[in-house]
Motif scaffolding. Structure first.
Motif, PDB file in Angstrom:
ATOM      1  N   ILE A  57       6.577  -4.302   6.377  1.00  0.00           N
ATOM      2  CA  ILE A  57       4.596  -3.800   6.556  1.00  0.00           C
ATOM      3  C   ILE A  57       4.468  -3.572   8.183  1.00  0.00           C
ATOM      4  N   LEU A  58       5.546  -4.443   8.825  1.00  0.00           N
ATOM      5  CA  LEU A  58       5.131  -4.553  10.081  1.00  0.00           C
ATOM      6  C   LEU A  58       4.800  -3.446  11.065  1.00  0.00           C
ATOM      7  N   LYS A  59       5.601  -2.297  10.435  1.00  0.00           N
ATOM      8  CA  LYS A  59       5.837  -1.221  11.257  1.00  0.00           C
ATOM      9  C   LYS A  59       4.708  -0.128  10.372  1.00  0.00           C
ATOM     10  N   GLU A  60       4.418  -0.041   9.335  1.00  0.00           N
ATOM     11  CA  GLU A  60       4.024   0.547   8.626  1.00  0.00           C
ATOM     12  C   GLU A  60       2.314  -0.576   8.844  1.00  0.00           C
ATOM     13  N   ASP A  61       2.127  -1.822   9.129  1.00  0.00           N
ATOM     14  CA  ASP A  61       0.453  -2.075   9.413  1.00  0.00           C
ATOM     15  C   ASP A  61       0.756  -2.617  10.238  1.00  0.00           C
ATOM     16  N   GLY A  62       1.009  -2.958  11.098  1.00  0.00           N
ATOM     17  CA  GLY A  62       1.660  -3.784  12.836  1.00  0.00           C
ATOM     18  C   GLY A  62      -0.360  -3.786  13.312  1.00  0.00           C
ATOM     19  N   LYS A  63      -0.608  -2.624  13.395  1.00  0.00           N
ATOM     20  CA  LYS A  63      -2.149  -2.618  14.280  1.00  0.00           C
ATOM     21  C   LYS A  63      -2.664  -3.480  13.939  1.00  0.00           C
ATOM     22  N   ASN A  64      -2.591  -3.355  12.164  1.00  0.00           N
ATOM     23  CA  ASN A  64      -3.921  -5.027  11.888  1.00  0.00           C
ATOM     24  C   ASN A  64      -3.043  -6.199  11.824  1.00  0.00           C
ATOM     25  N   LEU A  65      -1.681  -5.927  11.727  1.00  0.00           N
ATOM     26  CA  LEU A  65      -1.545  -7.628  11.220  1.00  0.00           C
ATOM     27  C   LEU A  65      -1.022  -8.537  12.411  1.00  0.00           C
ATOM     28  N   LEU A  66      -0.953  -7.871  13.668  1.00  0.00           N
ATOM     29  CA  LEU A  66      -0.750  -8.772  14.488  1.00  0.00           C
ATOM     30  C   LEU A  66      -2.155  -8.577  15.146  1.00  0.00           C
ATOM     31  N   GLN A  67      -2.995  -8.736  14.358  1.00  0.00           N
ATOM     32  CA  GLN A  67      -4.091  -8.622  14.872  1.00  0.00           C
ATOM     33  C   GLN A  67      -5.142  -9.937  14.114  1.00  0.00           C
ATOM     34  N   TYR A  68      -6.077 -10.759  14.636  1.00  0.00           N
ATOM     35  CA  TYR A  68      -6.634 -12.029  14.035  1.00  0.00           C
ATOM     36  C   TYR A  68      -7.506 -11.429  12.642  1.00  0.00           C
ATOM     37  N   GLY A  69      -7.144 -12.111  11.349  1.00  0.00           N
ATOM     38  CA  GLY A  69      -7.234 -12.272  10.163  1.00  0.00           C
ATOM     39  C   GLY A  69      -8.232 -12.931   9.626  1.00  0.00           C
ATOM     40  N   THR A  70      -8.432 -12.659   8.975  1.00  0.00           N
ATOM     41  CA  THR A  70     -10.032 -13.331   8.063  1.00  0.00           C
ATOM     42  C   THR A  70      -9.866 -14.852   7.588  1.00  0.00           C
ATOM     43  N   THR A  71     -10.877 -15.858   8.031  1.00  0.00           N
ATOM     44  CA  THR A  71     -10.229 -16.959   7.498  1.00  0.00           C
ATOM     45  C   THR A  71     -10.022 -17.211   6.438  1.00  0.00           C
ATOM     46  N   GLU A  72     -10.627 -16.578   5.568  1.00  0.00           N
ATOM     47  CA  GLU A  72     -10.871 -16.883   3.679  1.00  0.00           C
ATOM     48  C   GLU A  72      -9.140 -15.818   3.104  1.00  0.00           C
ATOM     49  N   GLY A  73      -8.425 -15.356   4.022  1.00  0.00           N
ATOM     50  CA  GLY A  73      -7.637 -14.894   3.885  1.00  0.00           C
ATOM     51  C   GLY A  73      -7.061 -13.417   3.886  1.00  0.00           C
ATOM     52  N   TYR A  74      -6.045 -13.056   4.068  1.00  0.00           N
ATOM     53  CA  TYR A  74      -5.136 -11.700   3.697  1.00  0.00           C
ATOM     54  C   TYR A  74      -5.701 -11.340   2.373  1.00  0.00           C
ATOM     55  N   PRO A  75      -6.176 -10.235   1.760  1.00  0.00           N
ATOM     56  CA  PRO A  75      -7.051  -9.826   1.137  1.00  0.00           C
ATOM     57  C   PRO A  75      -6.065  -9.198  -0.071  1.00  0.00           C
ATOM     58  N   PRO A  76      -5.010  -8.618   0.189  1.00  0.00           N
ATOM     59  CA  PRO A  76      -3.621  -8.433  -0.795  1.00  0.00           C
ATOM     60  C   PRO A  76      -2.649  -9.452  -1.625  1.00  0.00           C
ATOM     61  N   LEU A  77      -2.881 -11.031  -0.601  1.00  0.00           N
ATOM     62  CA  LEU A  77      -2.450 -11.519  -1.052  1.00  0.00           C
ATOM     63  C   LEU A  77      -3.213 -12.784  -2.085  1.00  0.00           C
ATOM     64  N   LYS A  78      -4.623 -12.924  -1.499  1.00  0.00           N
ATOM     65  CA  LYS A  78      -5.743 -13.558  -2.922  1.00  0.00           C
ATOM     66  C   LYS A  78      -5.815 -12.559  -4.490  1.00  0.00           C
ATOM     67  N   GLU A  79      -5.364 -11.125  -3.691  1.00  0.00           N
ATOM     68  CA  GLU A  79      -5.599 -10.519  -5.333  1.00  0.00           C
ATOM     69  C   GLU A  79      -3.770 -10.695  -6.024  1.00  0.00           C
ATOM     70  N   PHE A  80      -2.999 -10.636  -5.065  1.00  0.00           N
ATOM     71  CA  PHE A  80      -2.698 -11.104  -6.347  1.00  0.00           C
ATOM     72  C   PHE A  80      -2.238 -12.809  -6.887  1.00  0.00           C
ATOM     73  N   CYS A 275      -7.582 -18.841  11.570  1.00  0.00           N
ATOM     74  CA  CYS A 275      -6.863 -18.197  10.080  1.00  0.00           C
ATOM     75  C   CYS A 275      -5.402 -18.825   9.563  1.00  0.00           C
ATOM     76  N   THR A 276      -4.904 -18.625   9.260  1.00  0.00           N
ATOM     77  CA  THR A 276      -3.463 -18.845   8.496  1.00  0.00           C
ATOM     78  C   THR A 276      -2.775 -17.767   8.451  1.00  0.00           C
ATOM     79  N   SER A 277      -1.504 -17.636   9.931  1.00  0.00           N
ATOM     80  CA  SER A 277      -0.572 -16.726   9.940  1.00  0.00           C
ATOM     81  C   SER A 277      -0.489 -15.007   9.240  1.00  0.00           C
ATOM     82  N   THR A 278      -1.350 -14.093   9.548  1.00  0.00           N
ATOM     83  CA  THR A 278      -1.236 -12.830   8.098  1.00  0.00           C
ATOM     84  C   THR A 278      -0.226 -12.583   8.300  1.00  0.00           C
TER      85      THR A 278
END
Length: 407
Positions: A57-80, A275-278
């Motif tokens: 997933i780092l290869k596929e979405d690294g440009k977003n994951l290596l950026q600051y995330g939202t304080t509330e949390g990573y949406p896919p994890l929250k949805e799960f 934010c927690t580590s994205t």
């Protein structure tokens, strides 16, 4: 100490309470030491290969994951988590009713920022999780302890405790409880007491913090409804963690509650760590999305059940004849032992000489002098063979102390 620091420390810094377990790490790491002290998962069952599968997933979405995330949390994890926890929570939580935290320990800290003013009182089980006591204390709280038995907190005592405190002008802010396989006591609160606790919360308008890091690690019996699921007034906040069901190194926890308290905690998290580590959140989310979490929990349960039973048998062989007693936990990580007539501070010193470590009981208790005959032992980390040797050494330490006392 440099005078410039001594003169400028804050009130909190001058009165901060360190973690007894963390403070003893240097002792625990001595060569040949058998440690029952830290609540450490078994590293041999960490799902390394399954977790590594998600690295793509780092290869596929690294440009977003290596950026600051939202304080509330990573949406896919929250949805799960909203879906996965719904049987326990009694509903699918909305995303604004959930916050991803840097371990569930941070949930305690953020909640304290939102609720505690210096001099406020917190009701806790007695004994209870020592790091929770330290967190609340460092925020200025004082404590009202409620005794526990084999069925958890003695909830029937709460009305008298609350009314007495209010007559004395004390402000009681919340009730803190670990309902499943309590740390350190090992007991599980009955369904009847859970329902009664919710009734008391409603009657006195006191919220409940339900801390449940061990709830999914059940060896015996049936899962009981969470306190959160029994409450229809939005007065319960529930904290969970991946530390015990995946790995503590992930540093991912979550908290579910009404959107009002979640929002306040989120604002405090903005200033705590942004934010927690994205990256960590994304890797955990991918691991869960691939179905590995549901497959791994039974592996944990089978491993820890064997280790719990091995410690139980070692206790029966070596400690029960010496008058030591305990509650057999239905899950979780810990035994809470009672050593009649022995101060476990003295026992700890003697045990360290024999290269075996545990945590003394006093730091888990709300009243000075309580817990002096108790000790917490963790069974999840050592093998059954190591446990047998460690308990044997501990029994030798008990016998030597008893001989000294009779001289």
């Amino acid at each position: 100490m440099s005078k410039v620091w001594e003169e400028n420390f804050s009130y909190n810094a001058k009165n901060v309470r360190p973690s007894p377990v963390r403070e003893m790490l240097a002792v625990i790491k001595q060569p040949g030491m058998i440690s029952f002290a830290g609540g450490m998962p078994a590293p041999e069952i960490f799902p390394v290969d399954e977790f590594y599968e998600g690295v793509h997933i780092l290869k596929e979405d690294g440009k977003n994951l290596l950026q600051y995330g939202t304080t509330e949390g990573y949406p896919p994890l929250k949805e799960f988590l909203a879906e996965w926890t719904s049987p326990r929570m009694g509903k699918v939580a909305a995303l604004d009713e959930m916050l991803i935290t840097t371990g569930s320990q941070q949930a305690l800290d953020l909640f304290s920022w939102a609720i505690i003013d210096r001099g406020d009182f917190v009701i806790t089980e007695d004994p209870t999780y020592l790091a929770a006591l330290s967190t609340f204390y460092n925020h200025g709280a004082e404590f009202l302890g409620v005794p526990c038995d084999g069925e958890g907190m003695q909830v029937d005592l709460l009305p008298e405790i609350i009314e007495k405190a209010r007559k004395e002008g004390k402000k009681v802010k919340f009730i803190y409880t670990i309902v499943n396989f309590q740390n350190p006591g090992g007991s599980t609160m009955t369904l009847e007491r859970r329902k009664k606790l919710v009734e008391i919360s409603h009657k006195y308008s006191i919220p409940i913090f339900e801390d449940d890091p061990y709830g999914y690690v059940r060896f015996d019996g049936e899962h009981l409804p969470s306190i959160f699921s029994l409450d229809d007034a939005g007065g319960v906040i529930y904290a969970g963690s991946f530390s015990k069901i995946l790995s503590p190194g992930s540093r991912i926890g979550w908290v579910t509650g009404s959107k009002e308290i979640i929002r306040k905690m989120t604002v405090f998290k903005q200033t705590a760590d942004l934010c927690t580590s994205t990256i960590a959140q994304a890797l955990v989310a991918e691991y869960c999305r691939n179905g590995h979490l549901d497959k791994h929990i039974p592996v944990i349960i089978d491993n820890y059940r064997v280790k719990r039973d091995a410690m139980q048998e070692s206790f029966k062989r070596h400690l029960e004849p010496l008058g030591v007693s305990w509650v057999k936990p239905e899950g979780g990580f810990f035994y809470w032992l009672n050593f009649p007539q022995i101060n476990t501070k003295d026992l700890f010193k003697k045990a360290i000489e024999k290269k075996v470590a545990f945590v003394i009981g006093e730091p888990f208790c709300t009243k000075p002098g309580s817990g002096i005959h108790n000790a917490r032992l963790c069974y999840t980390f050592p093998s059954p063979e190591v446990t047998e040797e460690g308990v044997k050494r501990l029994a030798e330490a008990v016998q030597e102390l008893a001989q000294i006392a009779t001289v």
